[in-house]
Design an enzyme around this catalytic site. Structure first.
Site, PDB file in Angstrom:
ATOM      1  N   ASP A 167      39.439  33.997  38.273  1.00 18.83           N
ATOM      2  CA  ASP A 167      40.571  34.887  38.515  1.00 18.83           C
ATOM      3  C   ASP A 167      40.131  36.331  38.253  1.00 18.83           C
ATOM      4  OD1 ASP A 167      43.893  34.806  38.577  1.00 18.83           O
ATOM      5  OD2 ASP A 167      43.060  36.516  37.498  1.00 18.83           O
ATOM      6  N   ILE A 168      40.303  37.207  39.261  1.00 15.15           N
ATOM      7  CA  ILE A 168      39.920  38.621  39.089  1.00 15.15           C
ATOM      8  C   ILE A 168      40.892  39.283  38.119  1.00 15.15           C
ATOM      9  CG2 ILE A 168      39.578  40.833  40.262  1.00 15.15           C
ATOM     10  CD1 ILE A 168      38.946  39.242  42.805  1.00 15.15           C
ATOM     11  N   GLU A 227      44.161  36.234  44.075  1.00 11.42           N
ATOM     12  CA  GLU A 227      42.872  36.655  43.524  1.00 11.42           C
ATOM     13  C   GLU A 227      42.143  35.518  42.826  1.00 11.42           C
ATOM     14  OE1 GLU A 227      45.970  37.839  40.362  1.00 11.42           O
ATOM     15  OE2 GLU A 227      45.845  37.471  42.508  1.00 11.42           O
TER      16      GLU A 227
END
Length: 751
Positions: free
Chosen positions: A632-633, A675
């Protein structure tokens, strides 16, 4: 009493006169009244159309309505359609798209759960209810074909537009709208399955506002006014759902819907419009090309040529009146520049460059024409004696009489000798002498505001620097760009910028009185220059040092790609083989659409789930192991909110490329959603997977994404455990990732 009656009469007459001036236009809907058209109702009810000089008549769809012909023949000025409008344009119909209200089409395929139809393959030999128009259901047909199910294996039947046929099992599947039928089925406690083409990669537009190309050409101002009021109406509708639902319930409820069902429809459609993402009404040229390509693959059209300029309305297109058009046509325009005013205009290798030149070229680009640039003679008398018909303009940094709106603004700063402290407020400079360069307006303003500071007016930075070095003045005020470039360019190591001020200098274009008619024209162009374009030019000249750079541009300027197409003559006995190959390519392409994420081009969630299911089965059979990494960004919402969704999309693409190029050949990488990404690592323990995750973490952390901030990611790792389901596995990796999120981010965790 008589006076009151006279005033009342005047008010009535004025109101009547105002109404008479409104332009009457018709808007043709492509279905019956419902929240699907809420923005148009609210634009009318709230007076947005009237404010823009329009009297809009909204017409419901009937069996006699022909959306395309009615619009071209001006029975309807504007109308609503589907993505199949692309085919109509390819067939030569003169229509133009104005806005796509729904970024994802609400059309889906619905089945009852108790029929046992749980995937597309289960539709074989079943009855599927679609409209007769294959163009309008191309997304559903594409979804079915992408799963290897041939059309002749399904019993397609005409659509009755009666949900009771699905409820009573007269059909096994029905094309429905996400915003309508699911609510009715839920109300009746009937469980259902939804097959959404968007989840298979077939992402069509819905609720497209369009007009005739003739309307766009002959009434550009009316189109703009209708477009602006419409978007305002939709914004109001989505921001005030309950109020809008009540307006529809009271005034536009020919289908006798309940208020609750209208509100349900509103919430679904708001998501499909991507209103929160700022994409309301957006039409993406690349997406139009993708939809066109699908129509070609499905052989719904053979023509592939599309004139985008006249097909897709550009809200940023500049609208000139006839006088302005003739003025532009009959005149040429020349910018006069100073060749030594770094960074605004300067001569570099016999070419004039600078901030002013970039703005001038941007204006020319917006106008789609070429402008001239000329060095300003040192002697003003020479300029006066040059007889040309050019409209001459120059940039100025004062508020001259015949000047445009500001193109941009540059902060002012104060320069001092190095031994002076940082200056945050001019009030601390009591009794000090400060020089102000060539700006009488600012000079008078500073004198009035800072009474105890001694301000002197000078003509140039060179003069100011000489005064500084002799300690004749304490500081020197000018725009920050000129000061910084002068200091570095001339190696004034003993002078520094000691602070910026709360004042800015405006960058304007100006001309002489006889050419003043060019100013409103330029102002219209300046209105269309967005903040990103301004910022890019200003940022380009924040450079501290100018260095001579050798020009190697010829290496790519004169390398012209050569495509050689070899045409083979196919004999009659090979035609069948060619057709089979063509259909196979089309099927593979549709499969590619269904399995790949349209933005990052890595596999999508549906494909990841399929691979995980197969891998779990194989792992159990062969008593082997595998692990997954959930990525996960970090702070991605903040990136989208502050830098924009286009920047966010670029980061998603770059992260995908980093991961794709640094995993093993047998590893599987895909986008889970938003994301979030997942890596599947066959024959890999959690500890080995963590090593890979740490490596990827460092690669992302150390990558320069060009956004003046670090991009990092959080990684959750887990290993397949006996009796794990797909859901168990992903949930555990997700929990590991969230542990990292809560404990500082930019790290890895095994769970």
């Amino acid at each position: 009493m008589k006076l009151k009656k006279v005033i009342l009469l005047l008010i009535i007459l004025y109101s009547h006169s105002f109404c008479q001036n409104l332009q009457k236009v018709n808007l043709q809907l492509d279905w019956l009244h419902q929240f699907q058209f809420a923005g148009y109702y609210m634009a009318k009810e709230k007076g947005f159309y009237k404010q823009n000089g329009l009297d809009v008549n909204i017409k419901e769809f009937t069996s006699q309505t022909n959306l395309i012909d009615d619009t071209i023949k001006n029975k309807a000025t504007y109308a609503i359609g589907k993505s199949s409008l692309i085919i109509e344009r390819l067939k030569g119909k003169e229509i133009s798209l104005l806005a796509a209200i729904y970024q994802n089409s609400p059309m889906v395929l619905i089945t009852r759960k108790d029929t046992g139809i749980n995937n597309i393959e289960d539709l074989i030999n079943k009855k599927v209810m679609l409209t007769n128009d294959a163009r309008d259901t191309a997304n559903i047909i594409s979804m079915i074909k992408s799963q290897g199910v041939k059309s002749n294996k399904i019993n397609f039947i005409p659509h009755s537009f009666n949900l009771d046929d699905l409820i009573n099992k007269n059909t096994d599947a029905m094309a429905c709208y996400l915003s309508n039928e699911p609510y009715i089925l839920a109300e009746k406690n009937i469980e259902y399955n939804i097959f959404n083409p968007a989840n298979y990669g077939f992402d069509f537009y819905g609720g497209i506002l369009f007009t005739s190309t003739n309307e766009l050409k002959t009434n550009p101002n009316r189109v703009k006014n209708f477009f602006d009021a419409t978007i305002k109406g939709w914004t109001y509708a989505f921001e005030n759902i309950e109020e809008t639902a009540n307006v529809i319930f009271d005034n536009y409820n020919t289908q006798n819907k309940t208020l609750e069902s209208i509100i349900y429809e509103a919430r679904v459609l708001k998501k499909l419009s991507k209103f929160e993402e700022g994409l309301l009404g957006n039409i993406n040229i690349e997406k139009i090309d993708e939809i066109k390509r699908l129509y070609l693959l499905l052989e719904l059209t053979k023509n592939s040529k599309l004139d985008v300029d006249t097909f897709i309305y550009d809200k940023n297109r500049i609208l000139f009146n006839d006088y302005e058009k003739n003025f532009i046509k009959n005149n040429s325009f020349t910018l006069l520049v100073n060749d030594s005013n770094i960074p605004f205009s300067f001569n570099k290798k016999n070419k004039i460059e600078g901030l002013e030149i970039d703005f001038w070229n941007l204006i020319a680009q917006k106008l789609n024409t070429n402008f001239n640039i000329s060095e300003k003679p040192k002697n003003e008398e020479i300029l006066k004696n040059i007889k040309t018909f050019d409209i001459k303009l120059e940039f100025n940094y004062k508020n001259k009489e015949f000047s445009t709106k500001p193109l941009s603004k540059v902060k002012l700063a104060i320069a001092t000798m190095n031994d002076k402290n940082y200056i945050s407020d001019l009030n601390v400079l009591k009794n000090e002498t400060i020089a102000v360069i060539n700006n009488s307006f600012l000079f008078e303003k500073l004198k009035t505001e800072y009474l105890e500071v001694k301000f002197v007016h000078i003509k140039s930075i060179k003069e100011g620097v000489q005064l500084l070095e002799r300690n004749a003045i304490f500081g020197l005020i000018d725009n920050v760009l000129s000061l910084s470039h002068t200091i570095i360019q001339n190696n004034y190591n003993n002078i520094k910028i000691a602070g910026t001020l709360d004042y800015k200098t405006n960058i304007r274009l100006s001309t002489i009185e006889k050419n003043k008619d060019v100013i409103p024209i330029l102002n219209k162009i300046i209105d269309k220059i967005n903040e990103d374009e301004k910022r890019n030019i200003i940022n380009k000249y924040q450079l501290i040092v100018y260095q001579e750079v050798k020009d190697y541009s010829w290496l790519y300027k004169y390398v012209i790609p050569l495509l050689i197409v070899i045409l083979f003559t196919i004999y009659i006995n090979n035609k069948m083989r060619k057709e089979i190959k063509k259909r196979k390519i089309a099927e593979n392409t549709l499969l590619d659409y269904a399995n790949k994420d349209s933005l990052t081009k890595v596999i999508n969630r549906r494909k990841i789930e399929k691979i995980l299911s197969n891998l779990i089965k194989r792992t159990k059979e062969h008593d082997s192991i595998f692990s997954i990494i959930f990525i996960d960004i970090d702070d991605f919402k903040s990136i989208n909110d502050t830098l924009g969704h286009l920047t966010g999309d670029k980061i998603l693409v770059q992260v995908s490329k980093i991961v794709s190029s640094h995993i093993r050949k047998d590893d599987v990488f895909g986008r889970w959603g938003g994301e979030e990404f997942i890596i599947i690592l066959p024959n890999t323990s959690a500890l080995d997977a963590k090593k890979s995750a740490n490596h990827l973490k460092e690669l992302i952390e150390n990558k320069n994404f060009g956004i003046n901030r670090k991009v990092t990611a959080s990684f959750g790792i887990t290993q397949f455990i006996e009796n794990d389901t797909k859901k168990d596995l992903v949930l555990r990796a997700d929990e590991a990732m969230y542990y990292v999120k809560k404990n500082g981010k930019n790290n890895t965790k095994i769970l």
